[in-house]
Motif scaffolding. Structure first.
Motif, PDB file in Angstrom:
ATOM      1  N   GLU A 427      37.870  50.745  47.557  1.00 17.03           N
ATOM      2  CA  GLU A 427      36.769  51.466  47.123  1.00 17.03           C
ATOM      3  C   GLU A 427      35.410  51.230  48.075  1.00 17.03           C
ATOM      4  OE1 GLU A 427      36.923  53.245  44.719  1.00 17.03           O
ATOM      5  OE2 GLU A 427      38.432  52.629  43.039  1.00 17.03           O
ATOM      6  N   THR A 428      35.524  50.256  48.513  1.00 21.91           N
ATOM      7  CA  THR A 428      34.310  49.813  49.455  1.00 21.91           C
ATOM      8  C   THR A 428      34.383  51.020  50.750  1.00 21.91           C
ATOM      9  OG1 THR A 428      34.353  47.486  49.148  1.00 21.91           O
ATOM     10  CG2 THR A 428      33.465  48.139  51.269  1.00 21.91           C
ATOM     11  N   ARG A 429      35.638  51.095  51.039  1.00 21.89           N
ATOM     12  CA  ARG A 429      35.779  52.159  52.308  1.00 21.89           C
ATOM     13  C   ARG A 429      35.731  53.605  51.600  1.00 21.89           C
ATOM     14  NH1 ARG A 429      41.236  49.678  54.843  1.00 21.89           N
ATOM     15  NH2 ARG A 429      40.267  47.552  55.577  1.00 21.89           N
ATOM     16  N   ASN A 430      35.980  53.994  50.449  1.00 21.33           N
ATOM     17  CA  ASN A 430      36.049  55.418  49.858  1.00 21.33           C
ATOM     18  C   ASN A 430      35.210  55.791  49.034  1.00 21.33           C
ATOM     19  OD1 ASN A 430      38.813  56.411  51.409  1.00 21.33           O
ATOM     20  ND2 ASN A 430      39.284  54.319  50.867  1.00 21.33           N
ATOM     21  N   ARG A 431      34.849  54.762  47.906  1.00 21.57           N
ATOM     22  CA  ARG A 431      34.011  55.323  46.942  1.00 21.57           C
ATOM     23  C   ARG A 431      33.084  54.113  46.469  1.00 21.57           C
ATOM     24  NH1 ARG A 431      38.462  57.711  42.760  1.00 21.57           N
ATOM     25  NH2 ARG A 431      39.326  55.618  43.114  1.00 21.57           N
ATOM     26  N   PRO A 432      32.077  53.843  47.233  1.00 22.48           N
ATOM     27  CA  PRO A 432      31.368  52.728  47.163  1.00 22.48           C
ATOM     28  C   PRO A 432      30.653  52.311  45.868  1.00 22.48           C
ATOM     29  CG  PRO A 432      30.899  53.739  49.263  1.00 22.48           C
ATOM     30  CD  PRO A 432      31.872  54.478  48.619  1.00 22.48           C
ATOM     31  N   ASP A 433      30.347  53.552  45.179  1.00 17.36           N
ATOM     32  CA  ASP A 433      29.819  53.432  43.642  1.00 17.36           C
ATOM     33  C   ASP A 433      30.992  53.060  42.715  1.00 17.36           C
ATOM     34  OD1 ASP A 433      30.925  56.035  44.201  1.00 17.36           O
ATOM     35  OD2 ASP A 433      29.827  56.905  42.701  1.00 17.36           O
ATOM     36  N   TRP A 434      32.055  53.204  43.039  1.00 15.47           N
ATOM     37  CA  TRP A 434      33.046  52.596  42.153  1.00 15.47           C
ATOM     38  C   TRP A 434      33.528  51.261  42.234  1.00 15.47           C
ATOM     39  CZ3 TRP A 434      37.155  55.897  39.311  1.00 15.47           C
ATOM     40  CH2 TRP A 434      36.464  57.287  39.053  1.00 15.47           C
ATOM     41  N   VAL A 435      33.096  50.338  43.266  1.00 15.06           N
ATOM     42  CA  VAL A 435      33.583  49.075  43.828  1.00 15.06           C
ATOM     43  C   VAL A 435      33.271  48.140  42.499  1.00 15.06           C
ATOM     44  CG1 VAL A 435      31.739  48.276  44.735  1.00 15.06           C
ATOM     45  CG2 VAL A 435      33.737  47.321  45.577  1.00 15.06           C
ATOM     46  N   GLY A 436      32.540  48.497  41.592  1.00 17.57           N
ATOM     47  CA  GLY A 436      32.215  47.667  40.243  1.00 17.57           C
ATOM     48  C   GLY A 436      33.278  47.585  39.536  1.00 17.57           C
ATOM     49  N   ILE A 437      34.149  48.585  39.489  1.00 19.68           N
ATOM     50  CA  ILE A 437      35.607  48.554  38.663  1.00 19.68           C
ATOM     51  C   ILE A 437      36.597  47.277  38.856  1.00 19.68           C
ATOM     52  CG2 ILE A 437      37.608  49.666  37.777  1.00 19.68           C
ATOM     53  CD1 ILE A 437      36.057  52.489  38.298  1.00 19.68           C
ATOM     54  N   PRO A 438      36.784  47.145  40.166  1.00 20.44           N
ATOM     55  CA  PRO A 438      37.582  46.108  40.593  1.00 20.44           C
ATOM     56  C   PRO A 438      37.071  44.988  40.571  1.00 20.44           C
ATOM     57  CG  PRO A 438      37.034  47.280  42.661  1.00 20.44           C
ATOM     58  CD  PRO A 438      36.777  48.170  41.435  1.00 20.44           C
ATOM     59  N   LEU A 439      35.570  44.736  41.018  1.00 16.53           N
ATOM     60  CA  LEU A 439      34.727  43.566  41.213  1.00 16.53           C
ATOM     61  C   LEU A 439      34.793  42.851  39.640  1.00 16.53           C
ATOM     62  CD1 LEU A 439      31.950  44.249  43.609  1.00 16.53           C
ATOM     63  CD2 LEU A 439      33.699  42.326  43.846  1.00 16.53           C
ATOM     64  N   ALA A 440      34.339  43.811  38.601  1.00 14.69           N
ATOM     65  CA  ALA A 440      34.481  43.185  37.391  1.00 14.69           C
ATOM     66  C   ALA A 440      35.877  42.569  36.990  1.00 14.69           C
ATOM     67  CB  ALA A 440      34.273  44.343  36.369  1.00 14.69           C
ATOM     68  N   ALA A 441      36.919  43.104  37.349  1.00 13.19           N
ATOM     69  CA  ALA A 441      38.168  42.379  37.279  1.00 13.19           C
ATOM     70  C   ALA A 441      38.343  41.141  37.917  1.00 13.19           C
ATOM     71  CB  ALA A 441      39.359  43.268  37.691  1.00 13.19           C
ATOM     72  N   VAL A 442      37.847  40.931  39.131  1.00 12.57           N
ATOM     73  CA  VAL A 442      37.815  39.854  40.121  1.00 12.57           C
ATOM     74  C   VAL A 442      36.954  38.553  39.239  1.00 12.57           C
ATOM     75  CG1 VAL A 442      37.029  38.629  41.989  1.00 12.57           C
ATOM     76  CG2 VAL A 442      38.246  40.963  42.042  1.00 12.57           C
ATOM     77  N   THR A 443      35.925  38.970  38.731  1.00 11.98           N
ATOM     78  CA  THR A 443      34.879  38.143  38.016  1.00 11.98           C
ATOM     79  C   THR A 443      35.620  37.527  36.836  1.00 11.98           C
ATOM     80  OG1 THR A 443      32.931  39.202  38.709  1.00 11.98           O
ATOM     81  CG2 THR A 443      32.682  37.723  36.976  1.00 11.98           C
ATOM     82  N   ARG A 444      36.173  38.412  35.959  1.00  9.83           N
ATOM     83  CA  ARG A 444      36.889  38.355  34.795  1.00  9.83           C
ATOM     84  C   ARG A 444      38.246  37.101  34.947  1.00  9.83           C
ATOM     85  NH1 ARG A 444      41.184  40.649  32.985  1.00  9.83           N
ATOM     86  NH2 ARG A 444      40.827  42.654  34.178  1.00  9.83           N
ATOM     87  N   LEU A 445      38.843  37.353  36.186  1.00 12.13           N
ATOM     88  CA  LEU A 445      40.321  36.721  36.328  1.00 12.13           C
ATOM     89  C   LEU A 445      40.108  35.203  36.734  1.00 12.13           C
ATOM     90  CD1 LEU A 445      42.193  39.905  37.514  1.00 12.13           C
ATOM     91  CD2 LEU A 445      42.762  38.404  35.689  1.00 12.13           C
ATOM     92  N   VAL A 446      38.966  35.150  37.770  1.00 16.37           N
ATOM     93  CA  VAL A 446      38.294  33.926  38.370  1.00 16.37           C
ATOM     94  C   VAL A 446      37.928  33.101  37.032  1.00 16.37           C
ATOM     95  CG1 VAL A 446      38.366  34.785  40.625  1.00 16.37           C
ATOM     96  CG2 VAL A 446      36.386  34.773  39.565  1.00 16.37           C
TER      97      VAL A 446
END
Length: 451
Positions: A427-446
């Motif tokens: 997402e950082t490389r292709n759709r920066p405005d979508w990066v929040g989708i996987p970042l939310a998962a990272v935050t949840r899982l850690v």
């Protein structure tokens, strides 16, 4: 509703009829093995314009390696080091005006290809006589041809364009499932192998799959489209998600019975976790938000390394909702494209792996349904829908396998986190405005791991 928002690893399934080419049953006058076949030099300008030509922007420099097996294999030596030369399957014909034409548009050639597949010792059922054929448009890396047959069956033949030494996991995995009687994949007819000179092999000869034939399933929606529509409408997806979990368990169980499994020894575990750390290093360099969680992510990986791992077996390897079709009951969910993770070398994609990698991929895909709808012009909050789908999918998988996912929760979290880290880079490389989708998962899982 968003129509083009797909999971970052999604590829369009090729067992559905999407915008078929109108070129049909009238064969050109030439043949792929004609004495007037174009020279390598003549073929260079033609191949450069093909969608499946991998070295875009370069000028091809071709050398024919083989015209056996009714086809033509050409090596493109143009890619500059460190890139390796690329081997293409490029059968061509000469049209009435002498122009080069792709042999996959020639029914005579396709009929001969079907006969060669039928004659292969591993063929499961005959294709028979081809009465009409048309090429599917839109594919980037292969060419698929829809064939009507004398028996009334419709068959899709995939012609592989970029060739590699070794088994194609999409072929061997689906062959194994279909041979075992599974209805969870399109019914396989057979495949065709070929060989070509290769000084890099000890024998001087390389072998690999040239084509693959299976049941054509027209008019079916994939699970991504079904899920997106139902989440947008607020329609509960729990029952279907649970059935999807049961279906995946059925696939994994059949593969464990049909193909070799092996213990997850220390070396294999270390290799898998090292790959996770490499992906994390890349993500931390490109996405500061991931760097903030890097230590916590590594802690999750360390915990997973120390926990017991289930046996390794053949899996899908790149599973998400776009790789599943919704067939009418009683058949239900049908899985596609067992080619494995696209970024891994072909030889590695057939290696036994952890089934939880597939489970994690599907969990991430449910999250992406909610994320896609949140980015609509008129956003829809489908977070609760996705949470229920994830839970029910796991319920179905547990029921289908007869195992307790909780016993491997740390390992599942590590695989899901690894997938989310990959998504952050994408997402950082292709759709920066979508990066929040996987970042939310990272935050949840850690966060869950730390609690």
């Amino acid at each position: 509703m968003s129509d083009g928002a797909r999971h970052p690893s999604d590829t369009a399934p090729d067992t559905r009829d999407t915008a078929p080419d109108t070129r049909d049953t009238a064969p050109p006058s030439g043949t792929a093995s004609s004495d007037t076949a174009p020279s390598d030099h003549d073929l260079e300008s033609w191949i450069a314009d093909r969608r499946w030509y991998a070295s875009k922007g370069s000028v091809p420099r071709l050398r024919t390696l083989s015209t056996a097996d009714g086809t033509r294999l050409v090596l493109d030596e143009a890619p500059a080091a460190p890139a390796a030369p690329v081997l293409y399957q490029s059968p061509v014909t000469s049209g009435p005006d002498g122009a080069i034409a792709d042999a996959t548009t020639d029914r005579t050639w396709i009929t001969a290809l079907a006969a060669r597949i039928d004659a292969d010792p591993q063929s499961l059922r005959p294709i028979g006589t081809v009465t009409a054929a048309r090429v599917l448009t839109g594919e980037q890396s292969n060419t698929s041809v829809i064939c009507d047959t004398e028996s009334g069956a419709r068959v899709i033949i995939k012609v592989f364009r970029v060739l590699h030494h070794g088994d194609n996991p999409d072929v061997t995995t689906q062959l194994a499932l279909s041979a075992a009687g599974s209805a969870r994949v399109p019914q396989v007819y057979g495949a065709l192998r070929g060989s070509w000179p290769d000084v890099g092999q000890g024998s001087g000869t390389a072998t690999g799959h040239l084509a693959f034939a299976q049941e054509f399933l027209p008019g079916l929606e994939d699970a991504w489209r079904v899920a997106l529509e139902e989440a947008h409408a607020g329609t509960p997806f729990g029952d279907r998600a649970e059935q999807l979990g049961v279906a995946l368990a059925d696939v994994h169980r059949t593969l464990a019975e049909a193909l070799p499994s092996e213990p997850a020894d220390e070396a294999r575990r270390a290799t898998a976790v090292a790959t996770m750390h490499e992906r994390l290093d890349t993500a931390a360099r490109e996405a500061p938000a991931v760097a903030e969680h890097a230590d916590a992510i590594r802690a999750v990986y360390a915990t997973a390394t120390a926990t017991p791992w289930p046996d390794l077996q053949r899996i899908h390897g790149d599973l998400h909702l776009g790789q599943v079709l919704a067939a009418p009951e009683p058949r239900g969910w049908v899985f596609l494209d067992f080619e494995g993770e696209p970024l891994r070398p072909l030889a590695e994609r057939s290696l036994p792996d952890v089934t939880l990698r597939d489970v994690a991929g599907m969990l991430r895909s449910f999250d992406y349904v909610a994320g896609a709808l949140a980015h609509d012009a008129e956003p829809v909050d489908a977070a609760g829908w996705a949470d229920e789908a994830r839970v029910r999918f796991l319920d179905g998988y547990q029921r289908g396998t007869g195992t307790d996912i909780g016993a491997h929760r740390e390992l599942l979290d590590a695989f899901e986190l690894d997938k989310a880290v990959y998504e952050v880079v994408y997402e950082t490389r292709n759709r920066p405005d979508w990066v929040g989708i996987p970042l939310a998962a990272v935050t949840r899982l850690v966060g869950r791991s730390a609690s």
